[in-house]
Design an enzyme around this catalytic site. Structure first.
Site, PDB file in Angstrom:
ATOM      1  N   LEU A  22       0.839  -1.209   0.000  1.00 52.78           N
ATOM      2  CA  LEU A  22       0.000   0.000   0.000  1.00 52.78           C
ATOM      3  C   LEU A  22       0.873   1.257   0.000  1.00 52.78           C
ATOM      4  O   LEU A  22       0.616   2.211  -0.732  1.00 52.78           O
ATOM      5  CB  LEU A  22      -0.913  -0.006   1.233  1.00 52.78           C
ATOM      6  N   LYS A 157      -8.885  -0.569   5.806  1.00 55.32           N
ATOM      7  CA  LYS A 157      -9.780  -1.701   5.960  1.00 55.32           C
ATOM      8  C   LYS A 157      -8.965  -2.998   5.918  1.00 55.32           C
ATOM      9  O   LYS A 157      -7.840  -2.938   5.421  1.00 55.32           O
ATOM     10  CB  LYS A 157     -10.850  -1.711   4.881  1.00 55.32           C
ATOM     11  N   ASP A 186     -11.875   4.697   3.593  1.00 58.51           N
ATOM     12  CA  ASP A 186     -12.557   3.980   2.525  1.00 58.51           C
ATOM     13  C   ASP A 186     -12.114   4.743   1.283  1.00 58.51           C
ATOM     14  O   ASP A 186     -12.618   5.842   1.018  1.00 58.51           O
ATOM     15  CB  ASP A 186     -14.080   4.057   2.681  1.00 58.51           C
ATOM     16  N   HIS A 187     -11.157   4.193   0.561  1.00 58.44           N
ATOM     17  CA  HIS A 187     -10.511   5.015  -0.467  1.00 58.44           C
ATOM     18  C   HIS A 187     -11.483   5.428  -1.585  1.00 58.44           C
ATOM     19  O   HIS A 187     -11.217   6.363  -2.317  1.00 58.44           O
ATOM     20  CB  HIS A 187      -9.256   4.333  -1.023  1.00 58.44           C
ATOM     21  N   GLU A 225     -14.199  -5.636 -11.645  1.00 54.15           N
ATOM     22  CA  GLU A 225     -12.752  -5.707 -11.890  1.00 54.15           C
ATOM     23  C   GLU A 225     -12.449  -6.884 -12.809  1.00 54.15           C
ATOM     24  O   GLU A 225     -13.019  -7.967 -12.637  1.00 54.15           O
ATOM     25  CB  GLU A 225     -12.007  -5.952 -10.579  1.00 54.15           C
ATOM     26  N   HIS A 249     -17.123  -0.028   0.281  1.00 58.13           N
ATOM     27  CA  HIS A 249     -17.207   0.831  -0.903  1.00 58.13           C
ATOM     28  C   HIS A 249     -18.635   0.942  -1.459  1.00 58.13           C
ATOM     29  O   HIS A 249     -19.103   2.018  -1.807  1.00 58.13           O
ATOM     30  CB  HIS A 249     -16.283   0.328  -2.022  1.00 58.13           C
TER      31      HIS A 249
HETATM   32  C1  BG6 Z   1      -9.993  -2.632  -2.212  1.00 57.29           C
HETATM   33  C2  BG6 Z   1     -10.270  -4.097  -2.224  1.00 57.29           C
HETATM   34  O1  BG6 Z   1     -10.561  -2.029  -1.076  1.00 57.29           O
HETATM   35  O2  BG6 Z   1     -10.550  -2.047  -3.379  1.00 57.29           O
HETATM   36  C3  BG6 Z   1      -9.697  -4.735  -3.468  1.00 57.29           C
HETATM   37  O3  BG6 Z   1      -9.686  -4.689  -1.074  1.00 57.29           O
HETATM   38  C4  BG6 Z   1     -10.217  -4.042  -4.698  1.00 57.29           C
HETATM   39  O4  BG6 Z   1     -10.013  -6.118  -3.516  1.00 57.29           O
HETATM   40  C5  BG6 Z   1     -10.006  -2.548  -4.584  1.00 57.29           C
HETATM   41  O5  BG6 Z   1      -9.502  -4.546  -5.804  1.00 57.29           O
HETATM   42  C6  BG6 Z   1     -10.672  -1.828  -5.721  1.00 57.29           C
HETATM   43  O6  BG6 Z   1     -10.272  -0.495  -5.670  1.00 57.29           O
HETATM   44  P1  BG6 Z   1     -10.104   0.341  -6.988  1.00 57.29           P
HETATM   45  O7  BG6 Z   1      -9.744   1.701  -6.511  1.00 57.29           O
HETATM   46  O8  BG6 Z   1      -9.013  -0.317  -7.783  1.00 57.29           O
HETATM   47  O9  BG6 Z   1     -11.416   0.277  -7.678  1.00 57.29           O
END
Ligand code: BG6
Length: 496
Positions: A22, A157, A186-187, A225, A249
């Site tokens: 990370l 998380k 929570d990005h 994804e 999310h």
């Molecule tokens: C993370 C999950 O929080 O979000 C991952 O743990 C996932 O499994 C990721 O791939 C998706 O994030 P983003 O920003 O790539 O859509």
């Protein structure tokens, strides 16, 4: 824009897990871009902590490599030199109490050098089993609270694996830090278009006045994804798509789409409205779960023309795994604004698209005058595109130029002509900046996390008791057949 001399935001960012994935992929590149845009305070430093023995110089070299690989902007020497001079490395095992004593002294020496006023941001970029020991170390060795300065805790998380463990973790954290100093990441909340949801809704009366069950037929949220579980099998086996994506999310996104206007733009005012949405989600009974939720796990298949293996053949995954890598769900928010309007959700790995979007489908005009049937393509649709494209697209009906009088769907897409396109900042850039500013609007408050677990727990509990036949979808497709049936039996379709 930050004022560089602002004492309030001067601080040391202490990253536990300073050599981890990370930090390399997200935190260091975000710091680089913040320096490049002159957004970091003048008095600022980063102390990365890791278990591996290395010198500060070695760590800086590695940080350079990581930024070079992952940053959205190319490295410029003067910017890197500036950032590099702010980065330090301290080796210690997070479980070793002597390390916290050393850390205290080390941070004080950096305070002197960088004028950081004793303010600290402790960022836990580590595996969840280290959350509690680290917070305990910070608390016992008096790093968590110091008078005359601020101390903040940033936690990634997963925040627990169910309601019980989340509560227990929260009790430990709040013994050391006050709620206002705990930043639960929570990005998704840092993503451009997620932040734009409130602006779209509350700055445009043309949308907000029809943002309800009277005019909206259904809302769809897709977070898909193409990637599989990759090297994160160990974690994912204990998580699955429900805990990994839906609990956080998806529900956070949904709450922004469905919330009432906050009284003010303060963190608590906004988070209180979001909380009410999660609390208003109609709970499932055992019976309704089976009709409203579809779980899936990918088998082998083709993604972008390349053969990929199934989930059970991935690294660190049990050959008899029953972990879900896909969830489709239909739910209702039972309040005056939304009663009767379904929310359809889909998220999963190894799907046919890499996409984040929210689709608002408005009710179709009555099948009179121009329309003889109620066809979907005549509905107005607003698409909020979270990624990879960022923007908004609105679909409406016009008359095709010419003599036939045909009605066609036309799209206005900000992607084509937009004043807000460009190199969109990474979510982590915004989030780090907000932490330094002390603004926790984009971070989940404990009661939101608690309500989300309350909803999710029952579903996971129910699913555990079922003997689901996995795999049930091929990699590279949009999930199991039942996910289509879930929406088609309501006379609707996924907007793919
Ligand atoms: C993370 C999950 O929080 O979000 C991952 O743990 C996932 O499994 C990721 O791939 C998706 O994030 P983003 O920003 O790539 O859509």
């Amino acid at each position: 824009m930050l004022v560089s001399s602002d004492k309030e935001i001067s601080s040391i960012l202490v990253i536990f897990g300073g050599t981890g994935d990370l930090t390399n992929r997200k935190l260091l590149p975000a710091l680089y871009n913040l320096v490049s845009e002159s957004l970091l305070p003048e008095s600022f430093a980063v102390v990365a902590i890791g278990r591996k023995e290395k010198t500060v110089e070695q760590y800086r070299q590695e940080a350079f490599q990581a930024i070079n690989k992952y940053s959205r902007n190319k490295i410029a020497k003067d910017i890197w030199d500036k950032l590099s001079s702010l980065i330090y490395y301290l080796q210690f095992d997070f479980l070793d109490s002597a390390g916290y004593v050393r850390l205290q002294a080390y941070l004080e020496s950096i305070d002197e050098k960088h004028n950081t006023a004793g303010n600290r941001t402790f960022y836990l970029a580590v595996a969840p089993e280290y959350f509690e020991p680290i917070v305990n170390g910070l608390h016992c060795y008096e790093l968590a609270k110091r008078s005359g300065s601020w101390q903040r805790l940033v936690i990634e998380k997963p925040f627990g694996k169910d309601l019980k463990s989340a509560k227990s973790l929260n009790d430990k954290l709040s013994g050391a830090f006050s709620e206002k100093n705990i930043y639960r990441i929570d990005h998704y909340l840092g993503k451009e278009m997620i932040q734009n949801i409130m602006v779209l809704r509350f700055c445009n009366s043309v949308f907000e006045s029809v943002w309800n069950n009277k005019y909206i037929d259904n809302i769809q949220i897709l977070l898909s994804e193409k990637a599989g579980v990759g090297s994160r099998g160990g974690y994912y086996e204990t998580s699955g798509a429900m805990r990994d994506m839906v609990q956080n999310h998806v529900l956070q996104t949904l709450s922004l789409v469905a919330m009432e206007p906050p009284v003010q733009l303060t963190p608590d005012s906004i988070r209180t409205e979001k909380l009410k949405v999660i609390q208003a989600i109609e709970p499932f009974s055992s019976n309704s779960i089976d009709h409203n939720i579809v779980f899936g796990q990918y088998g082998s298949g083709l993604v972008e023309g390349k053969a990929v293996s199934g989930y059970k053949e991935e690294e660190k995954i049990s050959a008899s795994s029953t972990t879900e890598t896909f969830v489709a769900m239909k739910l209702f928010v039972q309040n005056f604004r939304w009663a009767g309007t379904p929310f359809y959700i889909r998220t999963g790995k190894r799907l046919g698209s890499n996409e984040g979007k929210i689709v608002i489908q408005f009710k179709a005009a009555p099948p009179l005058l121009y329309f003889k049937d109620k066809f979907d393509h005549h509905a107005n649709v607003l698409v909020i595109k979270i990624q990879p494209e960022v923007g908004v697209c609105f679909q409406f009906n016009t008359r095709k130029f010419g003599t036939t009088g045909e009605i066609i769907s036309t799209r206005m897409d900000t992607g084509n002509a937009c004043s807000t396109t460009g190199n969109t900042p990474e979510a982590y850039e915004r989030l780090i900046l907000d932490i330094l500013r002390g603004d926790n609007t984009l971070f989940s408050r404990w009661d939101e996390v608690e309500a989300a677990w309350g909803f999710i727990d029952k579903i996971i509990e129910h699913q555990k008791q079922k003997n689901l036949e996995y795999p049930n979808y091929q990699a590279g497709t949009m999930g199991p057949r039942q996910a289509n049936e879930l929406i088609e039996c309501d006379g609707r379709k996924w907007w793919d």
